[in-house]
Design an enzyme around this catalytic site. Sequence first.
Site, PDB file in Angstrom:
ATOM      1  N   HIS A  85      38.153 -42.352   7.089  1.00 29.05           N
ATOM      2  CA  HIS A  85      38.748 -41.179   6.448  1.00 29.05           C
ATOM      3  C   HIS A  85      39.872 -40.584   7.293  1.00 29.05           C
ATOM      4  O   HIS A  85      40.601 -39.709   6.814  1.00 29.05           O
ATOM      5  CB  HIS A  85      37.666 -40.138   6.206  1.00 29.05           C
ATOM      6  CG  HIS A  85      37.743 -39.466   4.860  1.00 29.05           C
ATOM      7  ND1 HIS A  85      38.503 -39.946   3.803  1.00 29.05           N
ATOM      8  CD2 HIS A  85      37.149 -38.337   4.397  1.00 29.05           C
ATOM      9  CE1 HIS A  85      38.364 -39.141   2.763  1.00 29.05           C
ATOM     10  NE2 HIS A  85      37.562 -38.161   3.095  1.00 29.05           N
ATOM     11  N   ASN A 126      38.674 -31.844   2.912  1.00 26.76           N
ATOM     12  CA  ASN A 126      38.623 -31.225   1.582  1.00 26.76           C
ATOM     13  C   ASN A 126      39.476 -29.969   1.450  1.00 26.76           C
ATOM     14  O   ASN A 126      39.723 -29.509   0.329  1.00 26.76           O
ATOM     15  CB  ASN A 126      37.177 -30.894   1.214  1.00 26.76           C
ATOM     16  CG  ASN A 126      36.330 -32.145   1.038  1.00 26.76           C
ATOM     17  OD1 ASN A 126      36.797 -33.260   1.235  1.00 26.76           O
ATOM     18  ND2 ASN A 126      35.079 -31.954   0.663  1.00 26.76           N
TER      19      ASN A 126
END
Length: 205
Positions: free
Chosen positions: A37, A84
């Site tokens: 990620h 996020n």
Amino acid sequence: MLFRKKNAGTGTAASGAVDFIIAGLGNPGKKYGGTRHNAGFIMMEALAERLEVKVDRVRFKSYCGEARAGGRHVLLLMPQTFMNASGEAVRDAMQFYKIPPERTLILFDDISLPVGTLRIRRKGSDGGQKGMRSIITLTGSDQFPRIKMGVGKKPHPDYDLADWVLSRFTDEEAVKIRDAAYQAADAAQLIVGNQLDEAMNRFSK
């Protein structure tokens, strides 16, 4: 971290107002270093090395650096908000410098692409990537050029997605990621210099 700290030099002098932003997405902290990620951070590290600048100044909920690239004064941005909420940092920097989406390049991971594959796009949807989703939601635009780095699909359908994107690369994969990161750095400089089509032709799969 896939890179040694070679970017501690004096850097390429940047003068004038910032007129382009490059944001590499990832999760902050050693716990997430070198995970799938964090491909956006890995690409940013390669770019900072190429430009011989440090990305360590704290601003816009991010680590920042400034450099000359493609004939422009560029802000390098590594949001520290966690993936996020990446849009908070990118939006704040864009608003401060009055930079439109078309001059804000986003670097991030893509689980739909093979490890080390680059895909460059002029604009588009978030493709399920939550950092990109946050940026599009908070700015109200999907007109961001982007460089996506493939980090590989889940080993099997039942594998938890969060566990997969937070897993680390194998030694063999890390070599591919490192090579791709330098290619992304070169592509980013072309994009900043208004040569997005050339970047796509040379580096996008």
